[in-house]
Write a protein that holds these residues in place. Structure first.
Motif, PDB file in Angstrom:
ATOM      1  N   LEU A   1       1.540   3.873  -9.825  1.00  0.00           N
ATOM      2  CA  LEU A   1       0.654   3.198  -9.218  1.00  0.00           C
ATOM      3  C   LEU A   1       0.255   3.474  -7.762  1.00  0.00           C
ATOM      4  CD1 LEU A   1       2.135  -0.428  -9.860  1.00  0.00           C
ATOM      5  CD2 LEU A   1      -0.202   0.327 -10.522  1.00  0.00           C
ATOM      6  N   GLU A   2      -0.646   3.227  -7.155  1.00  0.00           N
ATOM      7  CA  GLU A   2      -1.367   3.606  -6.212  1.00  0.00           C
ATOM      8  C   GLU A   2      -2.140   2.295  -5.615  1.00  0.00           C
ATOM      9  OE1 GLU A   2      -3.178   6.773  -3.310  1.00  0.00           O
ATOM     10  OE2 GLU A   2      -2.624   7.425  -5.166  1.00  0.00           O
ATOM     11  N   PHE A   3      -1.513   1.852  -4.429  1.00  0.00           N
ATOM     12  CA  PHE A   3      -2.481   0.861  -3.990  1.00  0.00           C
ATOM     13  C   PHE A   3      -3.195   1.391  -2.596  1.00  0.00           C
ATOM     14  CE2 PHE A   3       0.757  -1.344  -6.391  1.00  0.00           C
ATOM     15  CZ  PHE A   3      -0.106  -2.533  -7.050  1.00  0.00           C
TER      16      PHE A   3
ATOM     17  N   ASN B   1      -7.817  -0.893   1.221  1.00  0.00           N
ATOM     18  CA  ASN B   1      -9.138  -1.364   1.068  1.00  0.00           C
ATOM     19  C   ASN B   1      -9.174  -2.217  -0.129  1.00  0.00           C
ATOM     20  OD1 ASN B   1      -9.243   0.443  -1.144  1.00  0.00           O
ATOM     21  ND2 ASN B   1     -10.909   1.649  -0.452  1.00  0.00           N
ATOM     22  N   GLY B   2      -7.984  -2.582  -0.997  1.00  0.00           N
ATOM     23  CA  GLY B   2      -8.089  -3.474  -2.069  1.00  0.00           C
ATOM     24  C   GLY B   2      -8.342  -2.714  -3.266  1.00  0.00           C
ATOM     25  N   THR B   3      -8.339  -1.570  -3.240  1.00  0.00           N
ATOM     26  CA  THR B   3      -8.328  -0.587  -4.588  1.00  0.00           C
ATOM     27  C   THR B   3      -7.043  -0.029  -5.000  1.00  0.00           C
ATOM     28  OG1 THR B   3      -9.448   1.261  -3.605  1.00  0.00           O
ATOM     29  CG2 THR B   3     -11.129  -0.279  -4.355  1.00  0.00           C
ATOM     30  N   GLY B   4      -6.840   0.407  -6.366  1.00  0.00           N
ATOM     31  CA  GLY B   4      -5.907   1.232  -6.732  1.00  0.00           C
ATOM     32  C   GLY B   4      -5.915   1.900  -7.986  1.00  0.00           C
ATOM     33  N   CYS B   5      -5.070   2.544  -8.370  1.00  0.00           N
ATOM     34  CA  CYS B   5      -5.077   3.153  -9.742  1.00  0.00           C
ATOM     35  C   CYS B   5      -3.628   3.255 -10.409  1.00  0.00           C
ATOM     36  CB  CYS B   5      -5.299   4.537  -9.612  1.00  0.00           C
ATOM     37  SG  CYS B   5      -4.291   5.715  -8.649  1.00  0.00           S
ATOM     38  N   TYR B   6      -3.615   3.280 -11.512  1.00  0.00           N
ATOM     39  CA  TYR B   6      -2.449   3.057 -12.730  1.00  0.00           C
ATOM     40  C   TYR B   6      -2.561   4.183 -13.536  1.00  0.00           C
ATOM     41  CZ  TYR B   6       0.244   1.632 -16.502  1.00  0.00           C
ATOM     42  OH  TYR B   6       1.334   1.772 -17.561  1.00  0.00           O
ATOM     43  N   ALA B   7      -1.496   4.829 -13.970  1.00  0.00           N
ATOM     44  CA  ALA B   7      -1.441   5.896 -15.088  1.00  0.00           C
ATOM     45  C   ALA B   7      -0.012   5.783 -15.626  1.00  0.00           C
ATOM     46  CB  ALA B   7      -1.535   7.381 -14.391  1.00  0.00           C
ATOM     47  N   SER B   8       0.102   5.957 -17.046  1.00  0.00           N
ATOM     48  CA  SER B   8       1.265   6.016 -17.682  1.00  0.00           C
ATOM     49  C   SER B   8       1.288   7.255 -18.530  1.00  0.00           C
ATOM     50  CB  SER B   8       1.447   4.824 -18.519  1.00  0.00           C
ATOM     51  OG  SER B   8       0.284   5.140 -19.707  1.00  0.00           O
ATOM     52  N   TYR B   9       2.503   7.793 -18.475  1.00  0.00           N
ATOM     53  CA  TYR B   9       2.842   9.317 -18.892  1.00  0.00           C
ATOM     54  C   TYR B   9       3.898   9.360 -19.915  1.00  0.00           C
ATOM     55  CZ  TYR B   9       0.065  10.990 -14.605  1.00  0.00           C
ATOM     56  OH  TYR B   9      -0.846  11.044 -13.699  1.00  0.00           O
ATOM     57  N   ASN B  10       3.701  10.232 -20.901  1.00  0.00           N
ATOM     58  CA  ASN B  10       4.922  10.552 -21.763  1.00  0.00           C
ATOM     59  C   ASN B  10       5.196  11.794 -21.625  1.00  0.00           C
ATOM     60  OD1 ASN B  10       6.914  10.803 -23.754  1.00  0.00           O
ATOM     61  ND2 ASN B  10       5.196   9.776 -25.493  1.00  0.00           N
ATOM     62  N   GLU B  11       6.186  12.001 -20.660  1.00  0.00           N
ATOM     63  CA  GLU B  11       6.728  13.221 -20.332  1.00  0.00           C
ATOM     64  C   GLU B  11       5.435  13.950 -19.222  1.00  0.00           C
ATOM     65  OE1 GLU B  11       9.652  14.712 -20.352  1.00  0.00           O
ATOM     66  OE2 GLU B  11      10.539  13.231 -21.729  1.00  0.00           O
TER      67      GLU B  11
ATOM     68  N   LYS C   1       9.447   2.539  -7.871  1.00  0.00           N
ATOM     69  CA  LYS C   1      10.104   2.935  -6.294  1.00  0.00           C
ATOM     70  C   LYS C   1       8.958   3.529  -5.651  1.00  0.00           C
ATOM     71  CE  LYS C   1      14.967   3.534  -7.870  1.00  0.00           C
ATOM     72  NZ  LYS C   1      15.281   2.179  -7.724  1.00  0.00           N
ATOM     73  N   ARG C   2       9.117   3.326  -4.334  1.00  0.00           N
ATOM     74  CA  ARG C   2       8.061   3.561  -3.387  1.00  0.00           C
ATOM     75  C   ARG C   2       8.274   5.311  -3.321  1.00  0.00           C
ATOM     76  NH1 ARG C   2       4.712   1.378   0.295  1.00  0.00           N
ATOM     77  NH2 ARG C   2       5.977  -0.664   0.294  1.00  0.00           N
ATOM     78  N   ILE C   3       7.106   6.048  -3.445  1.00  0.00           N
ATOM     79  CA  ILE C   3       7.426   7.297  -3.334  1.00  0.00           C
ATOM     80  C   ILE C   3       6.642   8.075  -2.146  1.00  0.00           C
ATOM     81  CG2 ILE C   3       7.930   7.917  -5.633  1.00  0.00           C
ATOM     82  CD1 ILE C   3       5.093   8.670  -6.201  1.00  0.00           C
ATOM     83  N   GLU C   4       5.696   7.105  -1.536  1.00  0.00           N
ATOM     84  CA  GLU C   4       4.929   7.396  -0.413  1.00  0.00           C
ATOM     85  C   GLU C   4       4.254   6.265   0.260  1.00  0.00           C
ATOM     86  OE1 GLU C   4       0.659   9.366   0.588  1.00  0.00           O
ATOM     87  OE2 GLU C   4       1.936  10.746  -0.308  1.00  0.00           O
ATOM     88  N   GLU C   5       4.641   5.874   1.244  1.00  0.00           N
ATOM     89  CA  GLU C   5       4.085   4.596   2.000  1.00  0.00           C
ATOM     90  C   GLU C   5       3.053   5.128   3.076  1.00  0.00           C
ATOM     91  OE1 GLU C   5       5.888   1.173   5.011  1.00  0.00           O
ATOM     92  OE2 GLU C   5       7.394   2.877   4.180  1.00  0.00           O
ATOM     93  N   LYS C   6       1.924   4.220   2.871  1.00  0.00           N
ATOM     94  CA  LYS C   6       0.784   4.320   3.799  1.00  0.00           C
ATOM     95  C   LYS C   6       0.605   3.311   4.940  1.00  0.00           C
ATOM     96  CE  LYS C   6      -2.114   6.961   0.478  1.00  0.00           C
ATOM     97  NZ  LYS C   6      -3.360   6.787  -0.445  1.00  0.00           N
ATOM     98  N   THR C   7      -0.025   3.394   5.889  1.00  0.00           N
ATOM     99  CA  THR C   7      -0.256   2.253   6.752  1.00  0.00           C
ATOM    100  C   THR C   7      -1.905   1.927   6.677  1.00  0.00           C
ATOM    101  OG1 THR C   7      -0.794   3.859   8.531  1.00  0.00           O
ATOM    102  CG2 THR C   7       1.345   3.214   8.312  1.00  0.00           C
TER     103      THR C   7
ATOM    104  N   ILE D   1       0.912  -1.252  -0.037  1.00  0.00           N
ATOM    105  CA  ILE D   1       0.028   0.054  -0.180  1.00  0.00           C
ATOM    106  C   ILE D   1       0.908   1.210  -0.056  1.00  0.00           C
ATOM    107  CG2 ILE D   1      -1.997  -1.088   0.922  1.00  0.00           C
ATOM    108  CD1 ILE D   1      -1.415   0.380   3.687  1.00  0.00           C
ATOM    109  N   GLY D   2       0.571   2.155  -1.019  1.00  0.00           N
ATOM    110  CA  GLY D   2       1.163   3.448  -0.834  1.00  0.00           C
ATOM    111  C   GLY D   2       1.230   3.756  -2.541  1.00  0.00           C
ATOM    112  N   LYS D   3       2.069   4.746  -2.493  1.00  0.00           N
ATOM    113  CA  LYS D   3       2.369   5.283  -4.080  1.00  0.00           C
ATOM    114  C   LYS D   3       3.916   4.839  -4.666  1.00  0.00           C
ATOM    115  CE  LYS D   3      -0.411   9.277  -3.100  1.00  0.00           C
ATOM    116  NZ  LYS D   3      -0.528  10.995  -3.092  1.00  0.00           N
TER     117      LYS D   3
END
Length: 132
Positions: A50-52, A55-65, A124-130, A36-38
């Protein structure tokens, strides 16, 4: 010319060091609490996010620049080294809604390595959640 030869000679050293930094981190079991985290593959060129959530949900995004190429929301489950996601909503790529993806993963230190699919890469983990 000497500079170019020198740079070519030391390039393998840098490549070896970059790979070994991931290899030196002990593998961690993939559980909900460990992911869980970003997470991000970077911020330059083509990169992924990626973000997890706990509660078992998340999101994904891909970027070009700085332009978003694809994004979706998902629900996920974990079994062994596999994260199974089911896409629940897509802003870009709406045909993905309802599809399931299986990500073969390794977690080592602050690196989540997805080894298959269009989402593959080292995040790489950029933000950890608990978990609350």
């Amino acid at each position: 010319m000497k500079k170019a030869l020198f740079l070519l000679a030391i390039l393998p050293v840098f490549l070896f060091m970059a790979c070994s930094s991931i290899d030196n981190n002990p593998k961690i079991p993939i559980t909900k609490s460990s992911i869980i985290g970003k997470w991000s593959t970077g911020t330059k060129g083509i990169h992924k996010y990626l973000e997890f959530e706990s509660n078992g949900t998340g999101c994904y995004a891909s970027y070009n620049e700085d332009k978003m190429e694809q994004n979706y929301f998902f629900s996920y489950e974990i079994s062994n080294e596999i994260i199974s996601i089911t896409i629940t909503h897509a802003n870009i790529g709406k045909e993905l809604v309802g599809s399931t993806k299986l990500w073969n993963c390794t977690l080592a230190g602050y690196n989540l390595i997805i080894e298959n699919g269009t989402e593959n890469g080292v995040y790489k983990r950029i933000e950890e959640k608990t978990i609350q």
